[in-house]
Design a protein around this motif. Sequence first.
Motif, PDB file in Angstrom:
ATOM      1  N   TRP A 104       0.839  -1.191   0.000  1.00  0.00           N
ATOM      2  CA  TRP A 104       0.000   0.000   0.000  1.00  0.00           C
ATOM      3  C   TRP A 104       0.888   1.261   0.000  1.00  0.00           C
ATOM      4  CZ3 TRP A 104      -5.296   0.059   2.856  1.00  0.00           C
ATOM      5  CH2 TRP A 104      -5.998  -1.127   2.568  1.00  0.00           C
ATOM      6  N   ASN A 105       1.943   1.217   0.793  1.00  0.00           N
ATOM      7  CA  ASN A 105       2.875   2.344   0.839  1.00  0.00           C
ATOM      8  C   ASN A 105       3.551   2.551  -0.511  1.00  0.00           C
ATOM      9  OD1 ASN A 105       3.116   3.269   3.843  1.00  0.00           O
ATOM     10  ND2 ASN A 105       3.180   1.038   3.951  1.00  0.00           N
ATOM     11  N   ARG A 106       3.919   1.459  -1.196  1.00  0.00           N
ATOM     12  CA  ARG A 106       4.617   1.589  -2.473  1.00  0.00           C
ATOM     13  C   ARG A 106       3.719   2.233  -3.528  1.00  0.00           C
ATOM     14  NH1 ARG A 106       9.101  -1.885  -2.345  1.00  0.00           N
ATOM     15  NH2 ARG A 106       9.850  -0.736  -4.163  1.00  0.00           N
ATOM     16  N   TRP A 107       2.455   1.788  -3.585  1.00  0.00           N
ATOM     17  CA  TRP A 107       1.541   2.364  -4.569  1.00  0.00           C
ATOM     18  C   TRP A 107       1.136   3.781  -4.200  1.00  0.00           C
ATOM     19  CZ3 TRP A 107       1.213   0.471  -9.215  1.00  0.00           C
ATOM     20  CH2 TRP A 107       1.473  -0.880  -9.426  1.00  0.00           C
ATOM     21  N   ALA A 112       1.741   9.871  -4.854  1.00  0.00           N
ATOM     22  CA  ALA A 112       2.381  11.115  -4.413  1.00  0.00           C
ATOM     23  C   ALA A 112       3.383  11.617  -5.444  1.00  0.00           C
ATOM     24  CB  ALA A 112       3.072  10.888  -3.066  1.00  0.00           C
ATOM     25  N   ASN A 113       3.926  10.715  -6.238  1.00  0.00           N
ATOM     26  CA  ASN A 113       4.909  11.047  -7.267  1.00  0.00           C
ATOM     27  C   ASN A 113       4.297  11.822  -8.439  1.00  0.00           C
ATOM     28  OD1 ASN A 113       7.690   9.017  -8.462  1.00  0.00           O
ATOM     29  ND2 ASN A 113       7.071  11.047  -9.113  1.00  0.00           N
ATOM     30  N   LEU A 114       2.984  11.686  -8.655  1.00  0.00           N
ATOM     31  CA  LEU A 114       2.359  12.235  -9.863  1.00  0.00           C
ATOM     32  C   LEU A 114       2.656  13.717 -10.097  1.00  0.00           C
ATOM     33  CD1 LEU A 114      -1.131  10.454  -9.865  1.00  0.00           C
ATOM     34  CD2 LEU A 114       0.889   9.908 -11.242  1.00  0.00           C
ATOM     35  N   PRO A 119       9.516  10.019 -12.550  1.00  0.00           N
ATOM     36  CA  PRO A 119       9.200   8.766 -11.858  1.00  0.00           C
ATOM     37  C   PRO A 119      10.381   8.245 -11.049  1.00  0.00           C
ATOM     38  CG  PRO A 119       9.638   8.333 -14.171  1.00  0.00           C
ATOM     39  CD  PRO A 119       9.690   9.824 -14.005  1.00  0.00           C
ATOM     40  N   TYR A 120      10.327   8.448  -9.752  1.00  0.00           N
ATOM     41  CA  TYR A 120      11.485   8.050  -8.953  1.00  0.00           C
ATOM     42  C   TYR A 120      11.131   7.363  -7.644  1.00  0.00           C
ATOM     43  CZ  TYR A 120      11.239  11.356  -5.091  1.00  0.00           C
ATOM     44  OH  TYR A 120      10.874  12.002  -3.947  1.00  0.00           O
ATOM     45  N   SER A 184       9.885  -4.713 -11.329  1.00  0.00           N
ATOM     46  CA  SER A 184       8.565  -4.490 -11.926  1.00  0.00           C
ATOM     47  C   SER A 184       7.901  -3.248 -11.340  1.00  0.00           C
ATOM     48  CB  SER A 184       7.671  -5.718 -11.708  1.00  0.00           C
ATOM     49  OG  SER A 184       7.542  -6.009 -10.322  1.00  0.00           O
ATOM     50  N   LEU A 185       8.151  -2.961 -10.062  1.00  0.00           N
ATOM     51  CA  LEU A 185       7.571  -1.761  -9.457  1.00  0.00           C
ATOM     52  C   LEU A 185       8.157  -0.494 -10.071  1.00  0.00           C
ATOM     53  CD1 LEU A 185       7.210  -2.595  -5.656  1.00  0.00           C
ATOM     54  CD2 LEU A 185       5.390  -1.897  -7.220  1.00  0.00           C
ATOM     55  N   GLU A 186       9.438  -0.533 -10.386  1.00  0.00           N
ATOM     56  CA  GLU A 186      10.048   0.628 -11.032  1.00  0.00           C
ATOM     57  C   GLU A 186       9.472   0.830 -12.429  1.00  0.00           C
ATOM     58  OE1 GLU A 186      14.526   1.109  -9.374  1.00  0.00           O
ATOM     59  OE2 GLU A 186      14.039  -0.875 -10.160  1.00  0.00           O
ATOM     60  N   LEU A 187       9.261  -0.249 -13.149  1.00  0.00           N
ATOM     61  CA  LEU A 187       8.630  -0.131 -14.463  1.00  0.00           C
ATOM     62  C   LEU A 187       7.202   0.395 -14.348  1.00  0.00           C
ATOM     63  CD1 LEU A 187       9.857  -3.451 -16.138  1.00  0.00           C
ATOM     64  CD2 LEU A 187      10.665  -1.122 -16.609  1.00  0.00           C
ATOM     65  N   ALA A 188       6.483  -0.062 -13.334  1.00  0.00           N
ATOM     66  CA  ALA A 188       5.124   0.432 -13.106  1.00  0.00           C
ATOM     67  C   ALA A 188       5.144   1.914 -12.769  1.00  0.00           C
ATOM     68  CB  ALA A 188       4.460  -0.361 -11.986  1.00  0.00           C
ATOM     69  N   ASN A 189       6.121   2.329 -11.969  1.00  0.00           N
ATOM     70  CA  ASN A 189       6.262   3.738 -11.602  1.00  0.00           C
ATOM     71  C   ASN A 189       6.459   4.591 -12.860  1.00  0.00           C
ATOM     72  OD1 ASN A 189       8.568   5.527  -9.346  1.00  0.00           O
ATOM     73  ND2 ASN A 189       6.599   6.113 -10.196  1.00  0.00           N
ATOM     74  N   VAL A 190       7.320   4.125 -13.757  1.00  0.00           N
ATOM     75  CA  VAL A 190       7.574   4.857 -15.007  1.00  0.00           C
ATOM     76  C   VAL A 190       6.314   4.898 -15.870  1.00  0.00           C
ATOM     77  CG1 VAL A 190       8.864   4.830 -17.172  1.00  0.00           C
ATOM     78  CG2 VAL A 190      10.048   4.364 -15.020  1.00  0.00           C
ATOM     79  N   ALA A 191       5.639   3.773 -15.997  1.00  0.00           N
ATOM     80  CA  ALA A 191       4.438   3.716 -16.845  1.00  0.00           C
ATOM     81  C   ALA A 191       3.336   4.624 -16.316  1.00  0.00           C
ATOM     82  CB  ALA A 191       3.941   2.272 -16.933  1.00  0.00           C
ATOM     83  N   VAL A 192       3.102   4.584 -15.003  1.00  0.00           N
ATOM     84  CA  VAL A 192       2.064   5.420 -14.399  1.00  0.00           C
ATOM     85  C   VAL A 192       2.408   6.896 -14.573  1.00  0.00           C
ATOM     86  CG1 VAL A 192       1.031   6.106 -12.198  1.00  0.00           C
ATOM     87  CG2 VAL A 192       1.281   3.681 -12.757  1.00  0.00           C
TER      88      VAL A 192
END
Length: 323
Positions: A104-107, A112-114, A119-120, A184-192
């Motif tokens: 939950w914290n990661r997502w 919060a990154n938006l 994307p970091y 995969s989370l880093e890739l998701a971060n970039v995609a989002v």
Amino acid sequence: MGNRVAREDYEWVYTDQPHADRRKDILAKYPEIKTLMGPDPRLKWIVCMMVIIQFLAFYLVKDLDWKWVLFWTYAFGSCINHSMTLAIHEISHNTAFGNNRAMWNRWFAMFANLPIGLPYSASFKRYHLDHHRYLGGDGVDVDIPTEFEGWFFCTRFRKFVWIILQPLFYAIRPLCINPKPITSLELANVAVQLSFNVALYWLCGAKPVVYMMAGSLLGMGLHPISGHFIAEHYMFLKGHETYSYYGSLNLLTFNVGYHNEHHDFPSIPGRRLPMVKKIASEYYDDLPHYTSWVKVLYDFIMDDQLSPYSRVKRRLTGDVKQE
């Protein structure tokens, strides 16, 4: 402005970081500090409010003249976006939803990154936890400047440029010092994040995108809040590798200035760190600290004894377990 810095290497030490021993001593004397650990229920609501404020700002700047876009980018957007990076720092310690809801914290960190545009958040967590566990560790702690930074940014003018370029160096250091496989989370971060950036441009045009991206870069460069990058661990006094700041900008930065307290107790949310200092005051009152991040930046540039080399560094032995 051409004076060269006297330092030609890091401050190498052969002792462990001080935070683990101080934490052990404080908990033995004040076990009630354990009650301060755990999530901060206010954090998620504050972060949501900040994201909404920036979304509103995106809408408001879309029809402004460019001069006003740039003005509000530095005067307002840079402050909010830098504050948001420190909210992500808080979330990286699972203080939004607790350790039992780590994902939950990661997502939530991606959310919060938006408004930051870059994307970091996913990568930051991986490297930041290494920074706590192996503070100053050679080849592991990417908060330490590279050899190139220490060698090249050795005059007052070059140090001034280095501070402006802080976001760039924080981005490339992990690739130079301690590259890790992409998750995969880093890739998701970039995609989002890229999807959000494209949607913002499509809906509101270029000005909100410039406001967002430039605000992040300016806020982490030559900006009063960015003084915390220098204040936290640069060795202004020999023998001290972590420093706290007790000024008013803590109100905008989730108390990141309480940095000795944070490294002693990384699982305590920033909102409660002043209580740590109050309870265990004898451990902190005599440590060197700051009351102005602007003065930190000025002193770092003008003092010819200080440079990116002014960091405590240690060679790690034994089994190094990274995130």
